[in-house]
Write a protein that holds these residues in place. Structure first.
Motif, short mmCIF file in Angstrom:
data_model
loop_
_atom_site.label_atom_id
_atom_site.label_comp_id
_atom_site.label_asym_id
_atom_site.label_seq_id
_atom_site.Cartn_x
_atom_site.Cartn_y
_atom_site.Cartn_z
N UNK A 96 -19.42 -48.82 -1.17
CA UNK A 96 -19.34 -47.76 -0.16
C UNK A 96 -19.42 -46.39 -0.81
N UNK A 97 -18.78 -46.24 -1.99
CA UNK A 97 -18.83 -44.97 -2.69
C UNK A 97 -20.22 -44.64 -3.18
N UNK A 98 -20.92 -45.65 -3.68
CA UNK A 98 -22.29 -45.43 -4.14
C UNK A 98 -23.21 -45.04 -2.98
N UNK A 99 -23.05 -45.68 -1.83
CA UNK A 99 -23.88 -45.33 -0.68
C UNK A 99 -23.69 -43.88 -0.28
N UNK A 100 -22.43 -43.42 -0.29
CA UNK A 100 -22.16 -42.02 0.06
C UNK A 100 -22.72 -41.08 -1.01
N UNK A 101 -22.60 -41.50 -2.28
CA UNK A 101 -23.08 -40.65 -3.37
C UNK A 101 -24.60 -40.49 -3.31
N UNK A 102 -25.30 -41.57 -2.96
CA UNK A 102 -26.76 -41.51 -2.87
C UNK A 102 -27.21 -40.55 -1.77
N UNK A 103 -26.42 -40.47 -0.70
CA UNK A 103 -26.76 -39.53 0.37
C UNK A 103 -26.73 -38.09 -0.13
N UNK A 104 -25.84 -37.81 -1.07
CA UNK A 104 -25.72 -36.45 -1.61
C UNK A 104 -26.67 -36.20 -2.78
N UNK A 105 -26.94 -37.27 -3.54
CA UNK A 105 -27.79 -37.10 -4.73
C UNK A 105 -28.64 -38.36 -4.89
N UNK A 106 -29.93 -38.26 -4.59
CA UNK A 106 -30.83 -39.41 -4.62
C UNK A 106 -30.94 -40.02 -5.99
N UNK A 107 -30.67 -39.26 -7.05
CA UNK A 107 -30.81 -39.80 -8.41
C UNK A 107 -29.77 -40.88 -8.70
N UNK A 108 -28.71 -40.88 -7.95
CA UNK A 108 -27.67 -41.90 -8.15
C UNK A 108 -28.23 -43.30 -7.93
N UNK A 109 -29.26 -43.41 -7.09
CA UNK A 109 -29.85 -44.71 -6.79
C UNK A 109 -30.50 -45.36 -8.00
N UNK A 110 -30.74 -44.59 -9.04
CA UNK A 110 -31.36 -45.15 -10.26
C UNK A 110 -30.32 -45.56 -11.30
N UNK A 111 -29.06 -45.32 -11.01
CA UNK A 111 -28.00 -45.69 -11.96
C UNK A 111 -27.88 -47.21 -12.03
N UNK A 112 -27.82 -47.75 -13.24
CA UNK A 112 -27.67 -49.19 -13.42
C UNK A 112 -26.19 -49.56 -13.49
N UNK A 113 -25.80 -50.59 -12.75
CA UNK A 113 -24.41 -51.04 -12.75
C UNK A 113 -24.39 -52.55 -12.99
N UNK A 114 -23.35 -53.06 -13.65
CA UNK A 114 -23.25 -54.50 -13.90
C UNK A 114 -22.89 -55.26 -12.62
N UNK A 115 -23.56 -56.37 -12.39
CA UNK A 115 -23.31 -57.19 -11.21
C UNK A 115 -23.28 -58.66 -11.62
N UNK A 116 -22.28 -59.37 -11.17
CA UNK A 116 -22.22 -60.82 -11.35
C UNK A 116 -22.65 -61.47 -10.03
N UNK A 117 -23.63 -62.38 -10.11
CA UNK A 117 -24.17 -63.01 -8.91
C UNK A 117 -23.84 -64.51 -8.95
N UNK A 118 -23.30 -64.99 -7.84
CA UNK A 118 -22.95 -66.41 -7.73
C UNK A 118 -23.80 -67.05 -6.64
N UNK A 119 -24.03 -68.34 -6.80
CA UNK A 119 -24.76 -69.10 -5.78
C UNK A 119 -23.96 -70.34 -5.39
#
Length: 275
Positions: free
Chosen positions: A38-61
């Motif tokens: 939710x914080x990232x979504x709000x940050x992207x609205x203010x600064x489009x460059x945030x969308x290019x920030x890489x973050x670690x994600x663990x994906x499960x199936x």
């Protein structure tokens, strides 16, 4: 780290050490990291460059509900915890090795208080997803308050009231006695027992005074509990009397008023415990 479960019918594609995801709605659900998303979504609205920030994600199936709950509880009971209400609610589906048995018992009683037709708190305990309401008591508050009562070697255990059904009935009798004092005004927004302060104040009187008396009488019947509290209509406690006070101060004020109304008889019974 964000943790998500891949739920899309389109399988993850893994090749050359890279994972390719289908860009589609509702393809995954968040197990942990909702606030960060939710914080990232709000940050992207203010600064489009945030969308290019890489973050670690663990994906499960292919996880089921229990496995998702296990992951969430493992993270949020070892690190800084999230809402205790959500943690307690997940105890109903998580694996046994992660569960606080006393908290689960308290949560089962809270569920019964919220669902039983005999309970004055039917619909008044706020579980995750409950509609917004004026008044009501958070599940986390109820569970935290009940845990010391139902714990092994706790007051109800010492009174030989140990089974879930009997503990639930005792508490319904306690709050039913208070309900009778209010009659058709029980659901009034000025009834303090529909708020945390009243709920906690009543449990404090129950633990400090009523349990020992009822044990000596060998009865936890509603009529007996009601006879211990002299609360005429003109002296009903009101939420407006504690509004604006801190949580602990409001509980103390409710407890002190109830203690003034506590009028037990000085004798004992000799029959089997009744509930």
């Amino acid at each position: 780290m964000h943790r998500i479960e891949w739920v899309s019918k389109d399988k993850l594609l893994v090749a050359g050490g890279k994972v390719t995801l289908a860009d589609a709605p509702r393809c995954a659900q968040i197990i942990d990291g909702q606030h960060r998303v939710a914080g990232l979504k709000d940050a992207i609205k203010s600064d489009k460059t945030v969308s290019s920030v890489e973050i670690p994600v663990a994906i499960y199936e292919n996880l089921d509900t229990r496995e998702c709950a296990d992951i969430f509880l493992s993270i949020n009971t070892e690190q800084k915890p999230v809402s205790r209400t959500l943690v307690f609610d997940l105890y109903g589906v998580a694996s046994e090795y992660l569960i606080d048995e006393t908290a689960l018992r308290a949560k089962d009683i809270a569920t019964a208080l919220n669902e039983s037709d005999e309970s004055p708190y039917r619909g008044w305990i706020k579980f995750p997803g409950s509609p917004r309401m004026k008044g009501g008591i958070a599940l986390s508050t109820v569970v935290s308050a009940l845990k010391p009562l139902v714990d092994n070697k706790g007051p109800l255990d010492n009174a030989k009231v140990r089974e879930l059904e009997r503990q639930t009935s005792v508490l319904i009798n306690l709050f039913g006695a208070l309900n009778d004092k209010y009659g058709d005004q029980w659901n009034s927004p000025d009834n303090p027992f529909l708020y945390a302060s009243g709920f906690l104040g009543a449990l404090q009187l129950f633990r400090n005074k009523i349990i020992d008396y009822c044990t000596s009488k060998k009865s936890f019947k509603k009529d007996l509990i009601s006879s211990l509290i002299n609360m005429p209509k003109s002296q009903r406690l009101k939420q407006s009397e504690v509004r604006g006070q801190s949580g602990s101060k409001a509980v103390s004020l409710i407890y002190d008023r109830l203690l003034e109304m506590y009028e037990p008889e000085d004798n004992s019974g000799d029959h089997e415990i009744e509930i």
